[in-house]
Design a protein around this motif. Structure first.
Motif, PDB file in Angstrom:
ATOM      1  N   PHE A 367      29.351 -18.457  23.769  1.00  0.00           N
ATOM      2  CA  PHE A 367      30.069 -17.319  24.335  1.00  0.00           C
ATOM      3  C   PHE A 367      31.312 -17.776  25.105  1.00  0.00           C
ATOM      4  O   PHE A 367      32.373 -17.150  25.017  1.00  0.00           O
ATOM      5  N   LEU A 368      31.183 -18.853  25.868  1.00  0.00           N
ATOM      6  CA  LEU A 368      32.320 -19.352  26.632  1.00  0.00           C
ATOM      7  C   LEU A 368      33.435 -19.817  25.701  1.00  0.00           C
ATOM      8  O   LEU A 368      34.626 -19.572  25.960  1.00  0.00           O
ATOM      9  N   GLY A 369      33.059 -20.474  24.597  1.00  0.00           N
ATOM     10  CA  GLY A 369      34.056 -20.926  23.635  1.00  0.00           C
ATOM     11  C   GLY A 369      34.830 -19.770  23.025  1.00  0.00           C
ATOM     12  O   GLY A 369      36.062 -19.807  22.907  1.00  0.00           O
ATOM     13  N   MET A 370      34.125 -18.698  22.656  1.00  0.00           N
ATOM     14  CA  MET A 370      34.794 -17.535  22.073  1.00  0.00           C
ATOM     15  C   MET A 370      35.669 -16.828  23.111  1.00  0.00           C
ATOM     16  O   MET A 370      36.750 -16.330  22.795  1.00  0.00           O
ATOM     17  N   LEU A 371      35.201 -16.767  24.349  1.00  0.00           N
ATOM     18  CA  LEU A 371      35.977 -16.117  25.409  1.00  0.00           C
ATOM     19  C   LEU A 371      37.263 -16.894  25.698  1.00  0.00           C
ATOM     20  O   LEU A 371      38.343 -16.288  25.853  1.00  0.00           O
ATOM     21  N   VAL A 372      37.185 -18.204  25.769  1.00  0.00           N
ATOM     22  CA  VAL A 372      38.382 -19.024  25.989  1.00  0.00           C
ATOM     23  C   VAL A 372      39.353 -18.864  24.824  1.00  0.00           C
ATOM     24  O   VAL A 372      40.572 -18.726  25.018  1.00  0.00           O
ATOM     25  N   ALA A 373      38.824 -18.848  23.585  1.00  0.00           N
ATOM     26  CA  ALA A 373      39.682 -18.642  22.417  1.00  0.00           C
ATOM     27  C   ALA A 373      40.384 -17.287  22.483  1.00  0.00           C
ATOM     28  O   ALA A 373      41.580 -17.163  22.177  1.00  0.00           O
ATOM     29  N   PHE A 374      39.651 -16.258  22.897  1.00  0.00           N
ATOM     30  CA  PHE A 374      40.215 -14.913  23.038  1.00  0.00           C
ATOM     31  C   PHE A 374      41.342 -14.910  24.064  1.00  0.00           C
ATOM     32  O   PHE A 374      42.418 -14.337  23.831  1.00  0.00           O
ATOM     33  N   LEU A 375      41.131 -15.547  25.208  1.00  0.00           N
ATOM     34  CA  LEU A 375      42.153 -15.590  26.252  1.00  0.00           C
ATOM     35  C   LEU A 375      43.402 -16.342  25.784  1.00  0.00           C
ATOM     36  O   LEU A 375      44.532 -15.927  26.046  1.00  0.00           O
ATOM     37  N   ILE A 376      43.201 -17.443  25.068  1.00  0.00           N
ATOM     38  CA  ILE A 376      44.332 -18.260  24.628  1.00  0.00           C
ATOM     39  C   ILE A 376      45.163 -17.537  23.574  1.00  0.00           C
ATOM     40  O   ILE A 376      46.403 -17.575  23.603  1.00  0.00           O
ATOM     41  N   VAL A 377      44.505 -16.857  22.641  1.00  0.00           N
ATOM     42  CA  VAL A 377      45.216 -16.219  21.528  1.00  0.00           C
ATOM     43  C   VAL A 377      45.725 -14.830  21.883  1.00  0.00           C
ATOM     44  O   VAL A 377      46.830 -14.441  21.506  1.00  0.00           O
ATOM     45  N   ARG A 378      44.940 -14.057  22.627  1.00  0.00           N
ATOM     46  CA  ARG A 378      45.242 -12.642  22.831  1.00  0.00           C
ATOM     47  C   ARG A 378      45.867 -12.311  24.187  1.00  0.00           C
ATOM     48  O   ARG A 378      46.292 -11.183  24.401  1.00  0.00           O
ATOM     49  N   ARG A 379      45.907 -13.239  25.115  1.00  0.00           N
ATOM     50  CA  ARG A 379      46.458 -12.951  26.425  1.00  0.00           C
ATOM     51  C   ARG A 379      47.563 -13.959  26.753  1.00  0.00           C
ATOM     52  O   ARG A 379      47.514 -15.119  26.339  1.00  0.00           O
ATOM     53  N   THR A 380      48.544 -13.508  27.490  1.00  0.00           N
ATOM     54  CA  THR A 380      49.632 -14.366  27.952  1.00  0.00           C
ATOM     55  C   THR A 380      49.529 -14.495  29.469  1.00  0.00           C
ATOM     56  O   THR A 380      49.484 -13.484  30.177  1.00  0.00           O
ATOM     57  N   PHE A 381      49.485 -15.722  29.949  1.00  0.00           N
ATOM     58  CA  PHE A 381      49.363 -15.957  31.384  1.00  0.00           C
ATOM     59  C   PHE A 381      49.891 -17.350  31.702  1.00  0.00           C
ATOM     60  O   PHE A 381      49.950 -18.227  30.817  1.00  0.00           O
ATOM     61  N   PRO A 382      50.297 -17.582  32.922  1.00  0.00           N
ATOM     62  CA  PRO A 382      50.791 -18.914  33.304  1.00  0.00           C
ATOM     63  C   PRO A 382      49.697 -19.975  33.145  1.00  0.00           C
ATOM     64  O   PRO A 382      48.547 -19.749  33.524  1.00  0.00           O
ATOM     65  N   GLY A 383      50.067 -21.101  32.570  1.00  0.00           N
ATOM     66  CA  GLY A 383      49.106 -22.189  32.404  1.00  0.00           C
ATOM     67  C   GLY A 383      48.205 -22.048  31.193  1.00  0.00           C
ATOM     68  O   GLY A 383      47.184 -22.730  31.102  1.00  0.00           O
ATOM     69  N   ARG A 384      48.599 -21.193  30.245  1.00  0.00           N
ATOM     70  CA  ARG A 384      47.743 -21.006  29.067  1.00  0.00           C
ATOM     71  C   ARG A 384      47.615 -22.303  28.265  1.00  0.00           C
ATOM     72  O   ARG A 384      46.521 -22.656  27.807  1.00  0.00           O
ATOM     73  N   THR A 385      48.718 -23.029  28.076  1.00  0.00           N
ATOM     74  CA  THR A 385      48.671 -24.304  27.341  1.00  0.00           C
ATOM     75  C   THR A 385      47.801 -25.325  28.069  1.00  0.00           C
ATOM     76  O   THR A 385      47.031 -26.065  27.443  1.00  0.00           O
ATOM     77  N   ALA A 386      47.914 -25.347  29.405  1.00  0.00           N
ATOM     78  CA  ALA A 386      47.086 -26.270  30.192  1.00  0.00           C
ATOM     79  C   ALA A 386      45.611 -25.922  30.072  1.00  0.00           C
ATOM     80  O   ALA A 386      44.758 -26.816  29.993  1.00  0.00           O
ATOM     81  N   LEU A 387      45.305 -24.618  30.041  1.00  0.00           N
ATOM     82  CA  LEU A 387      43.915 -24.194  29.882  1.00  0.00           C
ATOM     83  C   LEU A 387      43.362 -24.631  28.531  1.00  0.00           C
ATOM     84  O   LEU A 387      42.236 -25.140  28.438  1.00  0.00           O
ATOM     85  N   GLU A 388      44.165 -24.473  27.490  1.00  0.00           N
ATOM     86  CA  GLU A 388      43.721 -24.882  26.149  1.00  0.00           C
ATOM     87  C   GLU A 388      43.497 -26.388  26.102  1.00  0.00           C
ATOM     88  O   GLU A 388      42.477 -26.859  25.589  1.00  0.00           O
ATOM     89  N   PHE A 389      44.442 -27.167  26.647  1.00  0.00           N
ATOM     90  CA  PHE A 389      44.296 -28.619  26.636  1.00  0.00           C
ATOM     91  C   PHE A 389      43.079 -29.057  27.440  1.00  0.00           C
ATOM     92  O   PHE A 389      42.289 -29.899  26.996  1.00  0.00           O
ATOM     93  N   GLY A 390      42.905 -28.484  28.635  1.00  0.00           N
ATOM     94  CA  GLY A 390      41.762 -28.854  29.473  1.00  0.00           C
ATOM     95  C   GLY A 390      40.440 -28.495  28.841  1.00  0.00           C
ATOM     96  O   GLY A 390      39.453 -29.230  28.949  1.00  0.00           O
ATOM     97  N   SER A 391      40.393 -27.365  28.126  1.00  0.00           N
ATOM     98  CA  SER A 391      39.133 -26.909  27.532  1.00  0.00           C
ATOM     99  C   SER A 391      38.705 -27.763  26.352  1.00  0.00           C
ATOM    100  O   SER A 391      37.512 -27.857  26.056  1.00  0.00           O
ATOM    101  N   ILE A 392      39.671 -28.395  25.651  1.00  0.00           N
ATOM    102  CA  ILE A 392      39.312 -29.231  24.500  1.00  0.00           C
ATOM    103  C   ILE A 392      39.355 -30.714  24.826  1.00  0.00           C
ATOM    104  O   ILE A 392      39.022 -31.544  23.982  1.00  0.00           O
ATOM    105  N   LEU A 393      39.760 -31.055  26.049  1.00  0.00           N
ATOM    106  CA  LEU A 393      39.911 -32.463  26.413  1.00  0.00           C
ATOM    107  C   LEU A 393      38.602 -33.234  26.296  1.00  0.00           C
ATOM    108  O   LEU A 393      38.579 -34.367  25.802  1.00  0.00           O
ATOM    109  N   SER A 394      37.502 -32.624  26.726  1.00  0.00           N
ATOM    110  CA  SER A 394      36.228 -33.343  26.736  1.00  0.00           C
ATOM    111  C   SER A 394      35.767 -33.713  25.331  1.00  0.00           C
ATOM    112  O   SER A 394      34.969 -34.633  25.161  1.00  0.00           O
ATOM    113  N   PHE A 395      36.275 -33.002  24.310  1.00  0.00           N
ATOM    114  CA  PHE A 395      35.906 -33.327  22.937  1.00  0.00           C
ATOM    115  C   PHE A 395      36.484 -34.676  22.515  1.00  0.00           C
ATOM    116  O   PHE A 395      35.908 -35.380  21.697  1.00  0.00           O
TER     117      PHE A 395
END
Length: 557
Positions: A367-395
């Protein structure tokens, strides 16, 4: 720039629930992804509270650490090349040629992906160890040793070639055969067509598959720990031994950082360079799916190679299964259930612990993965690129680094989690969430946003739109995220081995302990139990997601 950021926040603030979720997710990524990595870096440059680079100088001064780095890089490169060769041939045969038994070969080839990563090491010991079925029983070899370079390479190729196959299958299946037909029609030979058309089109995918396998090999912990031996040090197990054997956190952290650098470099190349060099060959025009660039003798030769690899995979798993029911492998082959009795008697708590961790972490990760994907693709907000990078960094971070980071970050105030269920669940959630995020992003970019906009125009808030409209539409990506999260929670070892305790243990750690104690039969029994649980879970998750998706569709319409 600041004005745009302020405007984006104002728009997002119209949906306070979604804004609160965004803040919680961002804070969680900082706390459970960035913070542990920062603690590893700090620990590597601090000794007894003093800032120093002495541990990094020891890398150049001590042959043990230099050899560990050289060995890890060499093995990763060679395993990457061999795995890509096997994966390319298998993907080409099963995706582009008309051969019998495609489905069966496909599923057999994928078996190593749903099993503990070092099951191959246990199989190799059964077959090629000091009392191996082949080396001792069939060939009568008394001085043959599988430990070292060749053993690690063999086990990692068996483990990671299916990952290369899965990566390359989609690439080769997407290449339109009409391009090859056009080359053949203007007089090109089959070899010229392959070398000038098919191979260049698949080259970004080949390079991507190599880098993925390279990262996996560098991060691999179980296979080197079982098969490398003292004479062939490697970075991941050496970092573990420095911490658990020598109790030298600074040196273990230093080795973890050294391990992290090539892994992150390969990840950055794969994600930010190769991703921009993909070629579009799917145009929407109908085309046949069978390639004509391979003549009949070559086709059956390639098919024989794929069948041979599938037979090796099947043999490795057959040996694990037989070993689980054998009294003492190499001495007494009497059938027995003693190993399974041990697993469900002495090891029952470990089985329960593993299931609890997997069952709790899987839906949260999905659920968290789908929610983060939804925020990254469907919403515009400051730090969106940083959020995407941070969320996939651990992989991209090796599990050894993650495990060391968690014990450094959560072993003292203000957040103490060591020895608890929470530290295992949080580690698995944030480590395996990126696969769901990437699957969700890929699917969401193919869905028209007007569908969600219609729901919002009718009064639904952002969270309701995500739950009622978006999530059912991305059910395939959701299924992929759930399956990956569950499989990895059941089979993880590199990070988990630092986080288990007397209160919470995992079956993969028990398998490693049993191998270290020479109880290969018990290790095989644990492996069989893990594999069966994973296969049953995949069927259940598939049925649940399919039924839930159909129910949601009926409710909408």
């Amino acid at each position: 720039m600041f004005a745009n950021a302020r405007q984006e926040l104002k728009l997002l603030a119209r949906d306070p629930i979604l804004l609160a979720l965004l803040a919680i997710i961002a804070a969680s990524i900082v706390l459970f992804v960035i913070y542990p990595l920062g603690k590893v870096l700090l620990a590597s440059v601090q000794v007894d509270g003093q800032w120093t680079l002495a541990e990094y100088f020891s890398l150049a001064e001590r042959r043990l650490y230099r050899n560990a780095l050289i060995n890890s890089l060499g093995v990763a490169a060679l395993v990457g090349v061999i795995s890509v060769l096997i994966g390319f041939v298998a993907a080409f045969v099963l995706a582009r040629l008309n051969v019998p038994g495609k489905s069966l070969l496909h599923y057999i080839t994928l078996l190593p992906i749903v099993s503990p990563p070092f099951v191959s090491a246990v199989s190799i010991l059964f077959l090629f160890g000091f009392n191996g079925l082949i080396t001792r029983q069939l060939l009568g070899l008394n001085d043959f040793s599988i430990y070292g370079f060749h053993g690690v390479v063999l086990s990692q190729v068996f483990t990671f070639a299916p990952i290369a196959y899965l990566s390359l299958r989609g690439v080769l299946a997407s290449i339109s055969p009409t391009l090859e037909d056009a080359a053949l029609n203007i007089g090109a030979t089959r070899w010229q067509t392959f070398w000038k058309v098919s191979f260049p089109l698949s080259l970004p995918g080949i390079a991507g598959a190599f880098l993925v396998v390279f990262i996996e090999s560098m991060a691999d912990f179980g296979n080197p720990l079982v098969l490398a031996g003292a004479a062939f040090p490697m970075l991941a197990p050496q970092a573990y031994l420095e911490i658990t054997g020598s109790f030298n956190l600074a040196r273990g952290a230093m080795l973890a950082i050294v391990l992290l650098i090539p892994s992150l470099t390969a990840f950055a190349i794969q994600r930010y360079y190769l991703a921009k060099r993909q070629y579009i060959t799917v145009t929407g025009k109908p085309s046949a799916s069978t390639s004509k660039i391979v003549n009949e003798p070559a086709k059956w030769l390639l098919y024989a190679l794929v069948v041979l690899f599938a037979l090796f995979v099947a043999a490795f798993y057959a040996v694990i299964f037989l070993g689980a029911f054998t009294k003492v492998w190499g001495f007494n082959y009497t059938p027995t259930l003693d190993h399974f009795i041990y697993v469900f008697d002495v090891g029952l708590d470990t089985v329960k612990d593993t299931l609890i961790v997997a069952i709790i972490s899987t839906p949260i990760s999905g659920f968290l993965g789908m929610l983060v994907a939804f925020l990254i693709v469907r919403r515009t907000f400051p730090g969106r690129t940083a959020l995407e990078f941070g969320s996939i960094l651990s992989f991209a971070v090796p599990g050894t680094v993650v495990g060391i980071g968690y014990i450094l970050a959560f072993n003292a105030q203000p957040v103490v989690l060591t020895g608890t269920l929470a530290i295992l669940v949080l580690c698995f959630v944030f480590r395996y969430m990126p696969v769901g995020i990437q699957s969700g992003i890929a699917v969401l970019r193919q869905i028209d946003p007007s569908i969600e906009e219609a729901a919002q125009n009718l009064g639904a808030d952002g969270l309701t739109t995500f739950r009622k409209v978006t999530l059912p539409l991305i059910a395939p990506a959701f299924f992929s995220g759930l399956v990956y999260a569950f499989v990895r929670a059941m089979t993880a070892i590199s990070a988990a081995i630092f986080l288990v305790s007397a209160n919470w243990n995992l079956m993969t750690v028990q398998i490693l302990n049993q191998v270290g104690s020479g109880r290969l039969g018990v290790a095989a029994a644990y492996s069989v139990v893990v594999i069966l649980i994973v296969l049953v879970a995949i069927v259940i998750i598939n049925a649940f997601v399919g039924r839930w998706s159909r129910h949601s569709s009926m409710v909408r319409y």
